[in-house]
Design a protein around this motif. Structure first.
Motif, PDB file in Angstrom:
ATOM      1  N   LYS A  22       0.792  -1.235   0.000  1.00  0.00           N
ATOM      2  CA  LYS A  22       0.000   0.000   0.000  1.00  0.00           C
ATOM      3  C   LYS A  22       0.821   1.280   0.000  1.00  0.00           C
ATOM      4  CE  LYS A  22      -3.963  -2.110   2.253  1.00  0.00           C
ATOM      5  NZ  LYS A  22      -4.761  -2.191   3.470  1.00  0.00           N
ATOM      6  N   VAL A  23       2.082   1.207   0.426  1.00  0.00           N
ATOM      7  CA  VAL A  23       2.893   2.417   0.515  1.00  0.00           C
ATOM      8  C   VAL A  23       4.087   2.353  -0.440  1.00  0.00           C
ATOM      9  CG1 VAL A  23       4.278   3.887   2.048  1.00  0.00           C
ATOM     10  CG2 VAL A  23       2.199   2.791   2.922  1.00  0.00           C
ATOM     11  N   GLU A  24       4.927   1.342  -0.247  1.00  0.00           N
ATOM     12  CA  GLU A  24       6.184   1.279  -1.006  1.00  0.00           C
ATOM     13  C   GLU A  24       5.953   1.037  -2.505  1.00  0.00           C
ATOM     14  OE1 GLU A  24       9.602   0.789   0.482  1.00  0.00           O
ATOM     15  OE2 GLU A  24       8.964   1.136   2.534  1.00  0.00           O
ATOM     16  N   ARG A  25       5.074   0.093  -2.846  1.00  0.00           N
ATOM     17  CA  ARG A  25       4.829  -0.211  -4.257  1.00  0.00           C
ATOM     18  C   ARG A  25       4.309   1.032  -5.001  1.00  0.00           C
ATOM     19  NH1 ARG A  25       1.045  -5.175  -5.291  1.00  0.00           N
ATOM     20  NH2 ARG A  25       2.870  -6.491  -5.564  1.00  0.00           N
ATOM     21  N   PRO A  26       3.282   1.722  -4.491  1.00  0.00           N
ATOM     22  CA  PRO A  26       2.819   2.929  -5.188  1.00  0.00           C
ATOM     23  C   PRO A  26       3.898   4.017  -5.288  1.00  0.00           C
ATOM     24  CG  PRO A  26       1.147   2.201  -3.634  1.00  0.00           C
ATOM     25  CD  PRO A  26       2.376   1.374  -3.386  1.00  0.00           C
ATOM     26  N   GLN A  27       4.717   4.165  -4.236  1.00  0.00           N
ATOM     27  CA  GLN A  27       5.780   5.169  -4.275  1.00  0.00           C
ATOM     28  C   GLN A  27       6.796   4.865  -5.371  1.00  0.00           C
ATOM     29  OE1 GLN A  27       7.400   5.161  -0.298  1.00  0.00           O
ATOM     30  NE2 GLN A  27       5.973   6.715   0.439  1.00  0.00           N
ATOM     31  N   VAL A  28       7.174   3.611  -5.511  1.00  0.00           N
ATOM     32  CA  VAL A  28       8.177   3.265  -6.521  1.00  0.00           C
ATOM     33  C   VAL A  28       7.587   3.380  -7.931  1.00  0.00           C
ATOM     34  CG1 VAL A  28       7.954   0.730  -6.723  1.00  0.00           C
ATOM     35  CG2 VAL A  28      10.193   1.792  -6.902  1.00  0.00           C
ATOM     36  N   ILE A  29       6.317   3.079  -8.093  1.00  0.00           N
ATOM     37  CA  ILE A  29       5.672   3.239  -9.398  1.00  0.00           C
ATOM     38  C   ILE A  29       5.664   4.719  -9.784  1.00  0.00           C
ATOM     39  CG2 ILE A  29       3.448   3.095 -10.603  1.00  0.00           C
ATOM     40  CD1 ILE A  29       3.022   0.409  -9.067  1.00  0.00           C
ATOM     41  N   ALA A  31       7.829   6.958  -8.692  1.00  0.00           N
ATOM     42  CA  ALA A  31       9.229   7.332  -8.947  1.00  0.00           C
ATOM     43  C   ALA A  31       9.652   6.908 -10.347  1.00  0.00           C
ATOM     44  CB  ALA A  31      10.150   6.713  -7.900  1.00  0.00           C
ATOM     45  N   ILE A  32       9.193   5.744 -10.790  1.00  0.00           N
ATOM     46  CA  ILE A  32       9.515   5.277 -12.147  1.00  0.00           C
ATOM     47  C   ILE A  32       8.883   6.195 -13.180  1.00  0.00           C
ATOM     48  CG2 ILE A  32       9.096   3.425 -13.824  1.00  0.00           C
ATOM     49  CD1 ILE A  32       9.481   1.442 -11.452  1.00  0.00           C
ATOM     50  N   ALA A  33       7.619   6.559 -12.955  1.00  0.00           N
ATOM     51  CA  ALA A  33       6.929   7.458 -13.887  1.00  0.00           C
ATOM     52  C   ALA A  33       7.626   8.809 -13.953  1.00  0.00           C
ATOM     53  CB  ALA A  33       5.470   7.630 -13.466  1.00  0.00           C
ATOM     54  N   GLU A  34       8.043   9.329 -12.808  1.00  0.00           N
ATOM     55  CA  GLU A  34       8.752  10.607 -12.752  1.00  0.00           C
ATOM     56  C   GLU A  34      10.073  10.525 -13.515  1.00  0.00           C
ATOM     57  OE1 GLU A  34       9.969  14.461 -11.836  1.00  0.00           O
ATOM     58  OE2 GLU A  34       7.988  13.582 -11.546  1.00  0.00           O
ATOM     59  N   ALA A  35      10.806   9.444 -13.294  1.00  0.00           N
ATOM     60  CA  ALA A  35      12.099   9.276 -13.963  1.00  0.00           C
ATOM     61  C   ALA A  35      11.923   9.126 -15.469  1.00  0.00           C
ATOM     62  CB  ALA A  35      12.837   8.067 -13.392  1.00  0.00           C
ATOM     63  N   ASP A  48      16.956   3.867 -13.178  1.00  0.00           N
ATOM     64  CA  ASP A  48      17.624   2.611 -12.823  1.00  0.00           C
ATOM     65  C   ASP A  48      17.440   2.288 -11.336  1.00  0.00           C
ATOM     66  OD1 ASP A  48      18.483   2.325 -15.438  1.00  0.00           O
ATOM     67  OD2 ASP A  48      20.494   3.120 -15.037  1.00  0.00           O
ATOM     68  N   ALA A  49      17.597   3.289 -10.494  1.00  0.00           N
ATOM     69  CA  ALA A  49      17.450   3.088  -9.049  1.00  0.00           C
ATOM     70  C   ALA A  49      16.013   2.701  -8.699  1.00  0.00           C
ATOM     71  CB  ALA A  49      17.859   4.340  -8.288  1.00  0.00           C
ATOM     72  N   ALA A  50      15.042   3.363  -9.315  1.00  0.00           N
ATOM     73  CA  ALA A  50      13.636   3.069  -9.043  1.00  0.00           C
ATOM     74  C   ALA A  50      13.274   1.663  -9.518  1.00  0.00           C
ATOM     75  CB  ALA A  50      12.735   4.111  -9.701  1.00  0.00           C
ATOM     76  N   LYS A  51      13.778   1.260 -10.674  1.00  0.00           N
ATOM     77  CA  LYS A  51      13.511  -0.090 -11.184  1.00  0.00           C
ATOM     78  C   LYS A  51      14.143  -1.148 -10.272  1.00  0.00           C
ATOM     79  CE  LYS A  51      11.686  -1.288 -14.541  1.00  0.00           C
ATOM     80  NZ  LYS A  51      10.283  -1.753 -14.683  1.00  0.00           N
ATOM     81  N   GLU A  52      15.343  -0.846  -9.772  1.00  0.00           N
ATOM     82  CA  GLU A  52      16.001  -1.771  -8.859  1.00  0.00           C
ATOM     83  C   GLU A  52      15.198  -1.892  -7.566  1.00  0.00           C
ATOM     84  OE1 GLU A  52      20.183  -1.976  -6.478  1.00  0.00           O
ATOM     85  OE2 GLU A  52      20.306  -1.386  -8.589  1.00  0.00           O
ATOM     86  N   ARG A  53      14.731  -0.767  -7.059  1.00  0.00           N
ATOM     87  CA  ARG A  53      13.912  -0.756  -5.837  1.00  0.00           C
ATOM     88  C   ARG A  53      12.611  -1.525  -6.064  1.00  0.00           C
ATOM     89  NH1 ARG A  53      13.483  -0.969  -0.680  1.00  0.00           N
ATOM     90  NH2 ARG A  53      11.765   0.191   0.215  1.00  0.00           N
ATOM     91  N   GLN A  54      12.025  -1.349  -7.230  1.00  0.00           N
ATOM     92  CA  GLN A  54      10.793  -2.065  -7.556  1.00  0.00           C
ATOM     93  C   GLN A  54      11.034  -3.583  -7.541  1.00  0.00           C
ATOM     94  OE1 GLN A  54       9.292  -1.791 -11.604  1.00  0.00           O
ATOM     95  NE2 GLN A  54       7.191  -1.757 -10.828  1.00  0.00           N
ATOM     96  N   GLY A  55      12.142  -4.006  -8.100  1.00  0.00           N
ATOM     97  CA  GLY A  55      12.481  -5.430  -8.098  1.00  0.00           C
ATOM     98  C   GLY A  55      12.618  -5.977  -6.687  1.00  0.00           C
TER      99      GLY A  55
END
Length: 158
Positions: A22-29, A31-35, A48-55
């Motif tokens: 509910k928190v981390e997954r939406p935040q990383v999504i 961040a990816i969109a922003e990047a 790259d950092a956001a994709k790594e965090r998502q993984g």
């Protein structure tokens, strides 16, 4: 095979899973969109950092889901036993130094030496399972062989 876990440990895993979903997954999504909006992805460190965090997040979600599916909650409160079992708090005396130590036997995800919680899969945990007050156990550590005497077994809420 089901893995024993305390109610508190189970609840902590559920809370972490909830936070990741509910928190981390939406935040990383986000961040990816922003990047992505910055253009060229080939040299985009934020992307790259956001994709790594998502993984990492997706991997941890899958890991927790598996652990929860395999978990068997063991109620500790009000329990009694003459032998050391999962959830027991065991007082031992180290024979060489005569120092008293206390360990609570918990599941692998709950082990935390700051609170003297050891995994039932640890060398000390495995050695203590099934022992009674007055029994001696030998544990091989990387440095030496340690002998303990079991002096008390009790159950307390974690």
């Amino acid at each position: 095979m089901p893995s024993p876990i305390t109610k508190k440990g189970y609840d902590a895993l559920k809370a972490e899973l909830d936070r990741l979903r509910k928190v981390e997954r939406p935040q990383v999504i986000e961040a990816i969109a922003e990047a992505r909006s910055h253009g060229d992805l080939s040299e985009n460190a934020e992307y790259d950092a956001a994709k790594e965090r998502q993984g990492f997040i997706e991997s941890r979600i899958a890991e927790i889901e598996t652990k929860l599916a395999d978990a068997r909650v063991v109620e500790i409160a009000g329990r009694t036993s003459d032998t050391v079992v999962f959830g027991a708090t065991v007082s031992v005396i180290e024979q060489e130094t005569r120092s008293k130590r206390q360990y609570t036997l918990v599941g692998q995800d709950e082990a935390d030496m700051k609170f003297n919680r050891i995994s039932i899969q640890s060398p000390v945990g495995r050695a203590l399972i099934g022992k009674r007050v007055g029994d001696f156990v030998e544990v091989t550590t990387p440095a030496k062989m340690v002998e303990y005497e079991v002096v008390e077994i009790r159950f307390e809420e974690l």
